[in-house]
Enzyme design. Structure first.
Site, PDB file in Angstrom:
ATOM      1  N   HIS A 353      29.568  41.964  44.349  1.00 23.98           N
ATOM      2  CA  HIS A 353      30.389  42.523  43.269  1.00 23.98           C
ATOM      3  C   HIS A 353      29.960  43.886  42.787  1.00 23.98           C
ATOM      4  O   HIS A 353      30.597  44.441  41.892  1.00 23.98           O
ATOM      5  CB  HIS A 353      30.397  41.577  42.063  1.00 23.98           C
ATOM      6  N   LYS A 541      37.665  47.037  28.285  1.00 24.98           N
ATOM      7  CA  LYS A 541      36.744  46.552  29.320  1.00 24.98           C
ATOM      8  C   LYS A 541      35.353  46.583  28.721  1.00 24.98           C
ATOM      9  O   LYS A 541      35.159  47.097  27.614  1.00 24.98           O
ATOM     10  CB  LYS A 541      36.812  47.437  30.566  1.00 24.98           C
ATOM     11  N   ARG A 542      34.362  46.033  29.435  1.00 23.66           N
ATOM     12  CA  ARG A 542      32.995  46.155  28.942  1.00 23.66           C
ATOM     13  C   ARG A 542      32.663  47.622  28.675  1.00 23.66           C
ATOM     14  O   ARG A 542      33.148  48.513  29.373  1.00 23.66           O
ATOM     15  CB  ARG A 542      32.010  45.583  29.974  1.00 23.66           C
ATOM     16  N   LYS A 547      31.694  53.133  33.237  1.00 26.09           N
ATOM     17  CA  LYS A 547      33.125  53.001  32.931  1.00 26.09           C
ATOM     18  C   LYS A 547      33.626  54.196  32.110  1.00 26.09           C
ATOM     19  O   LYS A 547      34.826  54.384  31.940  1.00 26.09           O
ATOM     20  CB  LYS A 547      33.394  51.684  32.223  1.00 26.09           C
ATOM     21  N   THR A 649      39.751  44.621  37.700  1.00 23.49           N
ATOM     22  CA  THR A 649      40.922  43.741  37.696  1.00 23.49           C
ATOM     23  C   THR A 649      41.790  44.046  36.477  1.00 23.49           C
ATOM     24  O   THR A 649      42.977  43.747  36.475  1.00 23.49           O
ATOM     25  CB  THR A 649      40.521  42.256  37.675  1.00 23.49           C
ATOM     26  N   LYS A 653      46.064  44.094  35.760  1.00 19.41           N
ATOM     27  CA  LYS A 653      46.800  43.481  34.636  1.00 19.41           C
ATOM     28  C   LYS A 653      47.709  44.518  33.986  1.00 19.41           C
ATOM     29  O   LYS A 653      48.852  44.220  33.621  1.00 19.41           O
ATOM     30  CB  LYS A 653      45.830  42.901  33.609  1.00 19.41           C
TER      31      LYS A 653
HETATM   32  C1  LIG Z   1      40.258  41.475  33.157  1.00 23.01           C
HETATM   33  C2  LIG Z   1      39.178  41.329  32.171  1.00 23.01           C
HETATM   34  C3  LIG Z   1      37.987  42.039  32.346  1.00 23.01           C
HETATM   35  C4  LIG Z   1      37.748  42.993  33.494  1.00 23.01           C
HETATM   36  O1  LIG Z   1      38.256  44.264  33.128  1.00 23.01           O
HETATM   37  P1  LIG Z   1      37.885  45.573  33.989  1.00 23.01           P
HETATM   38  O2  LIG Z   1      38.759  46.621  33.388  1.00 23.01           O
HETATM   39  O3  LIG Z   1      38.272  45.274  35.400  1.00 23.01           O
HETATM   40  O4  LIG Z   1      36.448  45.830  33.802  1.00 23.01           O
HETATM   41  C5  LIG Z   1      37.000  41.883  31.397  1.00 23.01           C
HETATM   42  N1  LIG Z   1      37.163  41.075  30.326  1.00 23.01           N
HETATM   43  C6  LIG Z   1      38.310  40.387  30.121  1.00 23.01           C
HETATM   44  C7  LIG Z   1      38.439  39.537  28.916  1.00 23.01           C
HETATM   45  C8  LIG Z   1      39.359  40.492  31.031  1.00 23.01           C
HETATM   46  O5  LIG Z   1      40.478  39.803  30.817  1.00 23.01           O
END
Ligand SMILES: *Cc1c(COP(=O)(O)O)cnc(C)c1O
Length: 808
Positions: A353, A541-542, A547, A649, A653
């Site tokens: 990952h 995101k985190r 990032k 991911t 979304k």
């Molecule tokens: C999809 C998701 C992530 C991953 O987000 P990235 O933008 O790909 O880092 C992290 N936390 C939650 C709650 C999510 O639904």
């Protein structure tokens, strides 16, 4: 099921569960009753599924993961069973509001971010594709911490998600197994073979809690098995307690239970904590023992094991599955090394990952050896044999052998163990898999080219579109029919409608309504009023250096500087939305959260810019909060330093909900660009190739950016000159990271290109028809980012499993 029948069954269930009538019910009682009913109903399908799996003797896959970020399950289960409308109407007649009942369910937050959410989407796809796939994880008593923002700072609070019980799980006390830690290994000899006897160990009881995972409108119910650590009755009650050593007995109990007490809140960073290693072994040992026990009970022969069972490890966290399976085969099943090794490698497959060096797991040998003496012996033997092979192939090349060894420099290297002991290694997006093959794992790729492959991540369109954006889902169904819900490739049919004025209008209205809903949530949570017709520009995101939330902040500061200079500047109003948690020990990330808040304070109350900019941070990012934000987003900020985001991911979304990606050529952004075409995405910044070349050859100096670009000089000065309210020296660390630590993530290098990209967004958005066409195109092309596609590829390419149809 129909409304009348449901109502009758519900009232009966309520009375038997609570010994009172519905008039006296608390909302929580109603929640529990409905949950129990759903679970009872799923149980019949669950039994039928398990029976079909046994009868048909089809291959099963077990997905081992330290994280499952499930979110709430009740509305999902209602939707998947086709019960949602029935319950809504029946509750209406009982004057019960379903929404408020659903909101009582706590999120199952057993994960940090993308990796844990991926595991949850995979469970959804297994069941919806009728594949025999199950999850194995840990039943953490406390999930990922709750984030509170106090005075702009992140404060972490525990998440006692089990405090009111968990309607979905069933404790299976009779299926508990023993996991052994510490002690020593004694060698004994029997008829020319050496026998390894593990003694003086501490014994921990692993108790499974099973939850049903139902497929979308089908009869498949798979299992998520989460393990809880308990003391064995024998140790607790008799030996210690009876010796009168009460305090030590309590301490011992506490120590054992601590194994499944908390989820470690580090993302992309490994901490060498012994409790974490204990958790990892606890998960794999308990899961493997139960898998093998069940397999043998059904009469399976171990020679056939890898034809009937596949085990997948989500990152290296469960990689001890390799030596643990070897231990069981050799010590308990009396198999020879070579056969055990062949079956083990044929059974196990591994997903990488990350390539961030700080996230690659390694454990000091001494710590490892004390905690897991027999497992260490096996790892040592794996290493000896592997290095011997390497020596044959690369005689005298100590350097290369050292770089590939499983045990080297005083550490056990978990990724090396994963590659050596599995038959498949996959990255999670094309570019990431290529970087693995060509850079990070190039030696291994040279040795085992056949093991390496790519499986681009995906998300379940049922949670991330059908459930979270029901009006868009309805529009899609009205336009192309309902098949997209279990066949996401159908979404491509929407391409025929990108120029359809009615569809554009509908997409606009749906997005606007979702924005109104989010604006309301923002006001409730932060008291900030945002303009629902402004562009909703979102980064959720985190919080992490790679990032680059800081890049987003610097752009907002620049935009604000331009607006202060010219309040009539011709830009469309923007609302910048942030959400995300920082690891509790990650100082820079925590300061980034404070920085966003300080900037928000300054901008949101500056009347001179005529409400053209708003900055919002929503606290406690979670699956449930995410479900409210994605449907309202218009610009998807995917701005990681190229090469660093393995896939992402969140980007998928956003796309599925019609947002336009503003991103770097990193992770799955590249495949999103390939899917929608350059005209339907906004790309900027260095490529992975550029970034890797700078890391390798040097040649980047952050001060050059500072001196060349007056905007950068101004913004950086504003970070430290008191321009931001209530923050004198607060952001010195951000400033220093950018200039004195030479901007590790190329924020300043990409700044100018990022500002240009934002200007392009502004232009594109000002042509509404153009923007809506882009938006529809993104939705239409999002089908390939369904986790159904991902899981189908794993199923045929790696696991060799097939669907099992479960009759009604
Ligand atoms: C999809 C998701 C992530 C991953 O987000 P990235 O933008 O790909 O880092 C992290 N936390 C939650 C709650 C999510 O639904």
């Amino acid at each position: 099921m129909n409304k009348g029948l449901f109502k009758q069954l519900f009232l009966e269930k309520f009375e038997t569960m609570h010994g009172q009538t519905i008039e006296e019910a608390s909302p929580m009682d109603i929640y529990m009753t409905l949950g129990t009913m759903i679970r009872d109903y799923m149980s019949r399908k669950w039994i039928a599924t398990n029976k079909a799996y046994v009868d048909q003797e089809k291959k099963q896959v077990y997905y081992f993961s330290m994280e499952f970020l499930l979110g709430k399950m009740m509305e999902r289960n209602l939707l998947y069973l086709g019960w949602k409308e029935i319950v809504e109407e029946a509750f209406g007649e009982l004057a019960v509001d379903l929404e408020s009942i659903l909101s009582l369910e706590p999120d199952a937050g057993l994960g940090n971010g993308g990796l844990g959410r991926l595991a949850a989407c995979f469970l959804d796809s297994f069941a919806s594709l009728q594949l025999p796939g199950h999850g194995c994880g840990i039943r953490y008593k406390y999930g990922f911490f709750d984030q509170k923002i106090v005075d702009g700072y992140q404060v972490e609070l525990p998440d006692p998600w089990l405090k009111n019980g968990n309607v979905w799980e069933i404790r299976k006390a009779d299926k508990a197994v023993e996991v052994r830690f510490g002690g020593n290994v004694r060698l004994d000899h029997h008829d020319n073979t050496t026998i390894f006897i593990h003694e003086n160990y501490d014994s921990v009881l692993a108790v499974p809690y099973d939850s049903p995972i139902v497929g979308f409108r089908n009869n498949t119910v798979n299992t998520l098995r989460l393990w809880s650590a308990e003391t064995t009755m024998r140790d607790f009650d008799f030996s210690t307690f009876n010796r009168g050593d009460y305090l030590n007995a309590v301490k011992y109990k506490h120590e054992v239970e601590s194994i499944s007490q908390i989820l470690y809140p580090d993302d992309q960073h490994q901490e060498g904590r012994i409790l974490r290693l204990k958790q990892q072994y606890f998960l794999v040992s308990a899961s493997l023992q139960s898998i093998i026990h069940r397999y043998k009970k059904k009469g399976g022969s171990l020679d056939e094991f890898s034809h009937k069972i596949a085990i997948h490890i989500n990152d290296t966290h469960p990689v001890l599955a390799i030596p643990e399976l070897m231990r069981i085969f050799i010590d308990e099943e009396e198999m020879g090394w070579d056969q055990a090794w062949q079956i083990t490698t044929e059974t196990i497959s591994y997903t990488n990952h990350t390539i961030l060096p700080e996230a690659l797991e390694k454990w000091p040998i001494d710590l490892f050896q004390i905690l897991l003496p027999r497992i260490y012996m096996i790892v040592h033997e794996i290493n000896e044999r592997f290095c011997h092979e390497l020596w044959q192939r690369y005689p005298n090349n100590w350097d290369k052998i050292g770089q590939m060894a499983v045990v080297a420099d005083g550490y056990v290297h978990m990724a090396h163990l994963a590659v050596v002991g599995s038959h498949s290694i996959n990255g999670v997006a094309e570019i990431h898999s290529e970087i693995l093959k060509k850079q990070v794992m190039r030696h291994f790729h040279e040795l085992f080219p056949h093991k390496f492959n790519n499986k681009t991540n995906g998300i379940t369109p049922r949670r991330w579109l059908l459930k979270s954006n029901p009006s868009l889902a309805q529009l899609i169904t009205d336009t192309i029919g309902p098949a997209w819900r279990n066949d996401s490739s159908e979404l491509i049919q929407l391409m025929k409608h990108t120029d359809d004025a009615y569809i554009r209008d509908q997409v606009f209205t749906i997005k606007h309504n979702n924005k109104l809903r989010l604006a309301k949530i923002i006001e409730e949570k932060t008291s900030i009023k945002v303009d629902p017709s402004s562009i909703f520009d979102v980064q959720i995101k985190r919080i992490h250096g790679y990032k680059r939330q800081v890049l987003n902040v610097l752009h907002i500061m620049d935009l604000y500087n331009r607006l202060r200079e010219n309040p009539d500047l011709n830009i469309l109003p923007r609302t910048f939305v942030f959400a995300g948690k920082s690891a509790p020990s990650y100082y820079q990330a925590k300061q980034t959260i404070k920085l966003i808040h300080s900037l928000a304070d300054l901008i949101n109350k500056d009347a001179s810019i005529k409400n053209k900019l708003k900055v919002v941070f929503l606290e406690n990012y979670s699956v449930s909060l995410a479900e409210k934000i994605f449907p309202a987003a218009e610009v998807s900020e995917q701005i990681s330093t190229a090469s660093k985001e393995a896939s992402g991911t969140g980007n998928m979304k956003f796309m599925m909900n019609g947002a336009i990606t503003l991103g770097t050529l990193d992770g799955a952004n590249i495949e999103i660009k390939d899917a929608v075409g350059e005209e339907n995405i906004v790309i900027f910044g260095l490529t992975a190739h550029d970034v890797l070349a700078y890391y390798r050859d040097g040649g980047y100096n952050a001060w050059d950016m500072y001196h060349q670009d007056p905007r950068i000089k101004m913004i950086l000065t504003q970070l430290i000159n008191g321009f931001l309210p209530g923050a004198q020296d607060e952001f010195r660390s951000v400033y220093d990271a950018l200039l004195y630590q030479n901007d590790e993530y190329f924020v300043l290098k990409d700044f100018s290109s990022y500002v240009d990209a934002h200007n392009r967004v502004n232009t594109l958005y000002s042509n509404r028809n153009q923007w809506l066409k882009m938006s529809i195109c993104n939705i239409a092309q999002s089908g390939r980012f369904s986790s159904d596609r991902t899981i189908s590829e794993y199923a045929s390419g790696i696991w060799k499993i097939e669907p099992v149809y479960i009759a009604e």
